[in-house]
Structure formats: C-alpha cells, structure tokens
Design a protein around this motif. Structure first.
Motif, PDB file in Angstrom:
ATOM      1  N   ARG A   1       0.876  -1.194   0.000  1.00  0.00           N
ATOM      2  CA  ARG A   1       0.000   0.000   0.000  1.00  0.00           C
ATOM      3  C   ARG A   1       0.897   1.224   0.000  1.00  0.00           C
ATOM      4  O   ARG A   1       1.660   1.426   0.946  1.00  0.00           O
ATOM      5  CB  ARG A   1      -0.904  -0.013   1.227  1.00  0.00           C
ATOM      6  N   VAL A   2       0.776   2.019  -1.052  1.00  0.00           N
ATOM      7  CA  VAL A   2       1.684   3.144  -1.262  1.00  0.00           C
ATOM      8  C   VAL A   2       0.924   4.467  -1.277  1.00  0.00           C
ATOM      9  O   VAL A   2      -0.143   4.568  -1.889  1.00  0.00           O
ATOM     10  CB  VAL A   2       2.431   2.988  -2.615  1.00  0.00           C
ATOM     11  N   ALA A   3       1.496   5.470  -0.621  1.00  0.00           N
ATOM     12  CA  ALA A   3       1.005   6.847  -0.734  1.00  0.00           C
ATOM     13  C   ALA A   3       2.134   7.674  -1.326  1.00  0.00           C
ATOM     14  O   ALA A   3       3.291   7.507  -0.951  1.00  0.00           O
ATOM     15  CB  ALA A   3       0.616   7.394   0.631  1.00  0.00           C
ATOM     16  N   VAL A   4       1.798   8.537  -2.280  1.00  0.00           N
ATOM     17  CA  VAL A   4       2.775   9.448  -2.866  1.00  0.00           C
ATOM     18  C   VAL A   4       2.326  10.854  -2.506  1.00  0.00           C
ATOM     19  O   VAL A   4       1.161  11.203  -2.695  1.00  0.00           O
ATOM     20  CB  VAL A   4       2.866   9.290  -4.392  1.00  0.00           C
TER      21      VAL A   4
ATOM     22  N   SER B   1       3.050  14.112  -7.283  1.00  0.00           N
ATOM     23  CA  SER B   1       2.346  12.970  -6.670  1.00  0.00           C
ATOM     24  C   SER B   1       1.338  12.357  -7.646  1.00  0.00           C
ATOM     25  O   SER B   1       1.150  11.149  -7.662  1.00  0.00           O
ATOM     26  CB  SER B   1       1.648  13.384  -5.374  1.00  0.00           C
ATOM     27  N   MET B   2       0.715  13.190  -8.461  1.00  0.00           N
ATOM     28  CA  MET B   2      -0.282  12.655  -9.407  1.00  0.00           C
ATOM     29  C   MET B   2       0.369  11.905 -10.569  1.00  0.00           C
ATOM     30  O   MET B   2      -0.167  10.918 -11.058  1.00  0.00           O
ATOM     31  CB  MET B   2      -1.180  13.781  -9.937  1.00  0.00           C
ATOM     32  N   GLU B   3       1.525  12.358 -11.011  1.00  0.00           N
ATOM     33  CA  GLU B   3       2.238  11.634 -12.075  1.00  0.00           C
ATOM     34  C   GLU B   3       2.664  10.262 -11.547  1.00  0.00           C
ATOM     35  O   GLU B   3       2.497   9.248 -12.221  1.00  0.00           O
ATOM     36  CB  GLU B   3       3.452  12.438 -12.552  1.00  0.00           C
TER      37      GLU B   3
ATOM     38  N   LEU C   1       2.097   4.377 -11.050  1.00  0.00           N
ATOM     39  CA  LEU C   1       1.977   3.248 -10.120  1.00  0.00           C
ATOM     40  C   LEU C   1       0.655   2.505 -10.300  1.00  0.00           C
ATOM     41  O   LEU C   1       0.621   1.276 -10.258  1.00  0.00           O
ATOM     42  CB  LEU C   1       2.119   3.722  -8.671  1.00  0.00           C
ATOM     43  N   SER C   2      -0.432   3.244 -10.515  1.00  0.00           N
ATOM     44  CA  SER C   2      -1.728   2.561 -10.684  1.00  0.00           C
ATOM     45  C   SER C   2      -1.742   1.759 -11.982  1.00  0.00           C
ATOM     46  O   SER C   2      -2.298   0.664 -12.035  1.00  0.00           O
ATOM     47  CB  SER C   2      -2.902   3.541 -10.614  1.00  0.00           C
ATOM     48  N   LYS C   3      -1.080   2.261 -13.015  1.00  0.00           N
ATOM     49  CA  LYS C   3      -0.994   1.508 -14.279  1.00  0.00           C
ATOM     50  C   LYS C   3      -0.168   0.238 -14.106  1.00  0.00           C
ATOM     51  O   LYS C   3      -0.329  -0.714 -14.855  1.00  0.00           O
ATOM     52  CB  LYS C   3      -0.392   2.379 -15.387  1.00  0.00           C
ATOM     53  N   ARG C   4       0.734   0.245 -13.113  1.00  0.00           N
ATOM     54  CA  ARG C   4       1.576  -0.937 -12.841  1.00  0.00           C
ATOM     55  C   ARG C   4       0.930  -1.860 -11.802  1.00  0.00           C
ATOM     56  O   ARG C   4       1.559  -2.789 -11.321  1.00  0.00           O
ATOM     57  CB  ARG C   4       2.954  -0.513 -12.339  1.00  0.00           C
TER      58      ARG C   4
ATOM     59  N   LEU D   1      11.149   6.611 -11.363  1.00  0.00           N
ATOM     60  CA  LEU D   1      12.085   6.231 -10.299  1.00  0.00           C
ATOM     61  C   LEU D   1      11.320   5.694  -9.084  1.00  0.00           C
ATOM     62  O   LEU D   1      11.677   4.655  -8.519  1.00  0.00           O
ATOM     63  CB  LEU D   1      12.941   7.445  -9.904  1.00  0.00           C
ATOM     64  N   ILE D   2      10.252   6.370  -8.697  1.00  0.00           N
ATOM     65  CA  ILE D   2       9.419   5.921  -7.572  1.00  0.00           C
ATOM     66  C   ILE D   2       8.810   4.553  -7.884  1.00  0.00           C
ATOM     67  O   ILE D   2       8.787   3.661  -7.031  1.00  0.00           O
ATOM     68  CB  ILE D   2       8.320   6.955  -7.256  1.00  0.00           C
ATOM     69  N   CYS D   3       8.360   4.378  -9.111  1.00  0.00           N
ATOM     70  CA  CYS D   3       7.765   3.098  -9.511  1.00  0.00           C
ATOM     71  C   CYS D   3       8.801   1.972  -9.424  1.00  0.00           C
ATOM     72  O   CYS D   3       8.524   0.899  -8.879  1.00  0.00           O
ATOM     73  CB  CYS D   3       7.207   3.199 -10.932  1.00  0.00           C
TER      74      CYS D   3
END
Length: 194
Positions: free
Chosen positions: A7-10, A19-21, A26-29, A154-156
């Motif tokens: 469970r991830v929060a950005v 955060s939206m990018e 992340l949601s696409k992954r 990078l976050i992903c």
C-alpha cells in the motif's frame, strides 16, 4: 514480502504534479496507490510567480480546469497546467490532504524534503494503535512536468524493488543506498508507526 499488495502513498505539496504523475504510473503498474498534498491550500502557477492560483483542497480538478480556461486558456494550455489537470481528473476527482487521511500505508513516498518533514511530523503526532510500521522515503523531485515524469518512473522502480524484497524491514536500507548511487539523488528514510 508483505502478505498483501504494497500500500503506497505518494505525497507532494499540492497533490497536482509530482504525486499525481507517480499515482498515474503506479496505478498503471497495478499498485494499491493513493496520492496526497500536505499544503494548507492547493497552489498552481499563475500569470506571474507572485500571483499563483490558490484553491481549497475541496475544489475538484474539473473546477480548477474550468477556472483556468476562463482566466487564460492560452497561457494555461501553453504551460501544461490544463493538460496536467486533465490527467488528474481522470485519476480522481479532487486533491486530498495527507493530514486528513487516516488510512494506513506500508510506504509513503514524498517528493521534497519539506513535505517529508510534514508527513513525518503528522505521523509522529498521531496516537499509535497497532505499531504497524510505515516507511517514509523522500525522493527530491523538482516541480516541473519533465522531472515529475522522471521521478514517477524512479518511484515506480523503487516500489517494485521493495515489493519483491523477502524482508522489507531488513533490506530497505541497502536498497535505498543502491538507488541513491544509481540515480545520483539523496534519499531520506525513516520508519513511523501507526
């Protein structure tokens, strides 16, 4: 590895660009992801740096979009703000403030040190109930469209690596060190508890 999906929060300041990018990627992954801002208001660039467009967190992305079209469609098309809001409204209806969310996450990724400090301060001020750990990691990302995209990937990649660890608690420091060297960016990390 957690027994449930990570469970991830950005989190960035206004829940608009960085955060939206990252939320989008992340949601696409397939990640269980939410995004937030920590500011008292949502700020978008205005006609000059000293005249930002300021909105309440209750304002929807559609309302912001329509307001900016009314103010100066050409300017906000040219600087990419309308495109960004268009993406945002396809992900969720409005920005959310991290401090108002009581959901629990395994990982909170912030996009600038000031936001990291606000998230850590908020989590540490909450009453601890379950002592479930939450890892807060900061990845400094400049607040422009290109850096937001690079930062989101990078976050992903970081989230994917963390998700595949056998023992997140014991492997995360080493993983972050590898990411610092690879990306040439400093990472901040702390553990808070719910």
């Amino acid at each position: 590895m957690p027994s449930h999906p990570l469970r991830v929060a950005v989190v960035c300041s206004s829940n608009q660009n960085r955060s939206m990018e990252a939320h989008n990627i992340l949601s696409k992954r397939g990640f269980d992801v939410r995004s937030f801002g920590t500011g008292t208001h949502v700020k978008l660039p205005g006609p000059t740096p000293d005249k930002p467009n300021v909105y309440d967190f209750k304002t929807t992305y559609v309302q912001m979009y329509n307001d900016l079209v009314r103010k100066d469609k050409e300017l906000y098309t040219q600087n990419g703000i309308l495109h960004m809001l268009d993406r945002n409204k396809r992900i969720k209806s409005k920005p959310e403030r991290f401090q108002n969310c009581k959901d629990r996450f395994d990982l909170v990724v912030t996009c600038e040190e000031r936001v990291y400090d606000q998230v850590v301060e908020d989590l540490n001020s909450r009453e601890q109930e379950t002592l479930q750990p939450v890892h807060v990691i900061n990845v400094d990302i400049q607040d422009n469209h290109e850096e937001a995209t690079l930062g989101a990937f990078l976050i992903c990649e970081l989230c994917q690596c963390i998700e595949h660890t056998e023992d997140m608690e014991n492997e995360i420091e080493e993983l972050l060190q590898e990411f610092e060297e690879k990306s040439n960016r400093p990472f901040l990390h702390t553990v808070c508890f719910y």
